[in-house]
Design a protein around this motif. Structure first.
Motif, mmCIF file in Angstrom:
data_model
loop_
_atom_site.group_PDB
_atom_site.id
_atom_site.type_symbol
_atom_site.label_atom_id
_atom_site.label_comp_id
_atom_site.label_asym_id
_atom_site.label_seq_id
_atom_site.Cartn_x
_atom_site.Cartn_y
_atom_site.Cartn_z
ATOM 1 N N TRP A 159 0.881 -1.161 0.000
ATOM 2 C CA TRP A 159 0.000 0.000 0.000
ATOM 3 C C TRP A 159 0.918 1.209 0.000
ATOM 4 C CZ3 TRP A 159 -4.177 1.382 4.212
ATOM 5 C CH2 TRP A 159 -5.064 2.315 3.674
ATOM 6 N N GLY A 160 1.257 1.641 -1.178
ATOM 7 C CA GLY A 160 2.283 2.653 -1.297
ATOM 8 C C GLY A 160 3.654 1.994 -1.184
ATOM 9 N N THR A 161 4.634 2.767 -0.757
ATOM 10 C CA THR A 161 5.993 2.237 -0.674
ATOM 11 C C THR A 161 6.443 1.928 0.758
ATOM 12 O OG1 THR A 161 6.846 4.501 -0.554
ATOM 13 C CG2 THR A 161 6.678 3.498 -2.742
ATOM 14 N N ARG A 162 5.663 2.409 1.767
ATOM 15 C CA ARG A 162 6.097 2.207 3.147
ATOM 16 C C ARG A 162 4.989 1.632 4.020
ATOM 17 N NH1 ARG A 162 10.510 4.857 5.063
ATOM 18 N NH2 ARG A 162 9.484 5.433 7.027
ATOM 19 N N THR A 163 3.981 1.014 3.388
ATOM 20 C CA THR A 163 2.866 0.458 4.147
ATOM 21 C C THR A 163 2.486 -0.899 3.580
ATOM 22 O OG1 THR A 163 1.994 2.663 4.654
ATOM 23 C CG2 THR A 163 0.469 0.829 4.895
ATOM 24 N N LEU A 164 2.156 -1.819 4.487
ATOM 25 C CA LEU A 164 1.651 -3.129 4.101
ATOM 26 C C LEU A 164 0.198 -3.229 4.556
ATOM 27 C CD1 LEU A 164 4.638 -5.414 5.169
ATOM 28 C CD2 LEU A 164 4.162 -4.476 2.909
ATOM 29 N N ARG A 165 -0.624 -3.852 3.714
ATOM 30 C CA ARG A 165 -2.043 -4.008 4.030
ATOM 31 C C ARG A 165 -2.371 -5.486 4.072
ATOM 32 N NH1 ARG A 165 -7.053 -1.788 0.300
ATOM 33 N NH2 ARG A 165 -8.744 -2.365 1.722
ATOM 34 N N PHE A 166 -3.143 -5.892 5.091
ATOM 35 C CA PHE A 166 -3.485 -7.302 5.269
ATOM 36 C C PHE A 166 -4.951 -7.530 4.932
ATOM 37 C CE2 PHE A 166 0.147 -6.386 7.859
ATOM 38 C CZ PHE A 166 0.963 -7.494 7.705
ATOM 39 N N THR A 167 -5.293 -8.828 4.781
ATOM 40 C CA THR A 167 -6.646 -9.182 4.356
ATOM 41 C C THR A 167 -7.704 -8.725 5.334
ATOM 42 O OG1 THR A 167 -6.359 -11.348 5.391
ATOM 43 C CG2 THR A 167 -5.894 -11.186 3.033
ATOM 44 N N ASP A 168 -7.379 -8.605 6.624
ATOM 45 C CA ASP A 168 -8.379 -8.174 7.611
ATOM 46 C C ASP A 168 -8.512 -6.655 7.667
ATOM 47 O OD1 ASP A 168 -6.012 -7.481 8.733
ATOM 48 O OD2 ASP A 168 -6.247 -8.647 10.575
ATOM 49 N N GLY A 169 -7.823 -5.968 6.746
ATOM 50 C CA GLY A 169 -7.914 -4.525 6.712
ATOM 51 C C GLY A 169 -6.868 -3.807 7.532
ATOM 52 N N MET A 170 -6.116 -4.541 8.354
ATOM 53 C CA MET A 170 -5.084 -3.915 9.171
ATOM 54 C C MET A 170 -3.904 -3.503 8.299
ATOM 55 S SD MET A 170 -2.952 -5.451 12.407
ATOM 56 C CE MET A 170 -1.831 -6.392 11.366
ATOM 57 N N THR A 171 -3.301 -2.412 8.669
ATOM 58 C CA THR A 171 -2.121 -1.949 7.961
ATOM 59 C C THR A 171 -1.008 -1.674 8.955
ATOM 60 O OG1 THR A 171 -2.806 0.367 8.093
ATOM 61 C CG2 THR A 171 -3.500 -0.869 6.138
ATOM 62 N N ILE A 172 0.219 -1.822 8.493
ATOM 63 C CA ILE A 172 1.374 -1.421 9.287
ATOM 64 C C ILE A 172 2.206 -0.473 8.435
ATOM 65 C CG2 ILE A 172 1.474 -3.470 10.758
ATOM 66 C CD1 ILE A 172 3.613 -4.621 8.963
ATOM 67 N N THR A 173 2.678 0.575 9.083
ATOM 68 C CA THR A 173 3.339 1.651 8.341
ATOM 69 C C THR A 173 4.733 1.910 8.920
ATOM 70 O OG1 THR A 173 1.212 2.680 7.887
ATOM 71 C CG2 THR A 173 3.159 4.064 7.616
ATOM 72 N N ALA A 174 5.635 2.235 8.017
ATOM 73 C CA ALA A 174 6.990 2.593 8.438
ATOM 74 C C ALA A 174 6.981 4.045 8.889
ATOM 75 C CB ALA A 174 7.971 2.381 7.284
ATOM 76 N N ALA A 175 6.411 4.278 10.087
ATOM 77 C CA ALA A 175 6.319 5.636 10.616
ATOM 78 C C ALA A 175 7.695 6.126 11.047
ATOM 79 C CB ALA A 175 5.357 5.663 11.804
ATOM 80 N N GLY A 176 7.836 7.440 11.080
ATOM 81 C CA GLY A 176 9.114 8.008 11.486
ATOM 82 C C GLY A 176 9.468 7.643 12.917
ATOM 83 N N THR A 177 10.696 7.233 13.126
ATOM 84 C CA THR A 177 11.145 6.880 14.477
ATOM 85 C C THR A 177 11.052 8.076 15.417
ATOM 86 O OG1 THR A 177 12.612 5.133 13.686
ATOM 87 C CG2 THR A 177 13.118 6.088 15.824
#
Length: 235
Positions: A159-177
């Motif tokens: 989902w873009g270049t810094r986010t992954l999207r899962f089948t349950d709709g959850m996403t994880i993002t490479a947020a700034g440290t």
């Protein structure tokens, strides 16, 4: 006149003074009563009785003065002992390992710095893993879900270049440290209902961190320097 208690126990200083003063007052009243009886013509009052009453009054007044002096000495001794205890307690606080041992605080500072360093490293590793997973998905032909493509069952999608999207709709993002650190500090500030920043200093989370750090580095206890020295000595 009042007498000692039946148990023979010594009264408290205040009680002893009150008792002695009461006895002196009673002796004065007795002498005054005898003198008045003489004035009224009572021939049954003898000179020996008057003399005895005067002596008793003098003795009672001396006892009252003695009780007051004793009470004063006891109060002074108690105050001096309290002062000695307070000085000893304050001195104990400066002993090695005590609450005023700067080395203890510097060690905690070093531990916190190491923990934050580990958090930054883990956060950057987490972000890098997200980006690496995105590149692997792209290489495997998985479409970018930002264009309306939903991930297949049991799979994840880019989902873009810094986010992954899962089948349950959850996403994880490479947020700034840095953002994560800001949240961490804000959490701690809220937990302490405002981390104290010192007299006449602005609130911790409402002031740019660099400005707050500049104030801290000018403090007398340079914990960052002491912690670095300790770390160097431990190697």
């Amino acid at each position: 006149m009042t007498t000692a208690t039946a148990s023979g126990a010594r009264p408290e200083p205040g009680t002893a003074v009150e008792q002695a003063e009461q006895e002196a007052a009673e002796a004065e009243q007795l002498l005054a009563a005898l003198e008045e009886r003489v004035r009224e013509g009572d021939e049954q009052v003898t000179a020996q009785q008057l003399s005895g009453a005067r002596e008793l009054g003098t003795f009672a007044r001396l006892r009252a003065e003695a009780a007051r002096r004793k009470a004063d000495r006891a109060a002074q001794a108690a105050a001096e002992q309290q002062r000695t205890d307070r000085l000893a307690e304050a001195a104990a606080m400066t002993a090695p390992g005590g609450p005023l041992d700067a080395a203890v605080l510097a060690a905690a500072y070093a531990t916190a710095r190491d923990a934050v360093r580990a958090f930054v490293t883990a956060s950057e590793g987490y972000n890098a893993a997200i980006e690496q997973a995105g590149r692997l998905l792209a290489a495997a032909g998985v479409p970018d879900s930002t264009h309306g493509h939903a991930p297949e069952p049991g799979a994840m999608a880019r989902w873009g270049t810094r986010t992954l999207r899962f089948t349950d709709g959850m996403t994880i993002t490479a947020a700034g440290t840095g953002l994560r650190l800001a949240v961490l500090l804000d959490d701690l500030d809220r937990e302490f209902d405002g981390i104290p920043t010192g007299d006449y200093q602005p609130p911790f989370t409402r002031t740019p961190l660099v400005e707050q750090a500049d104030r801290g580095r000018d403090a007398i206890q340079r914990l960052h320097a002491l912690a670095t020295e300790q770390a160097g000595g431990a190697k």
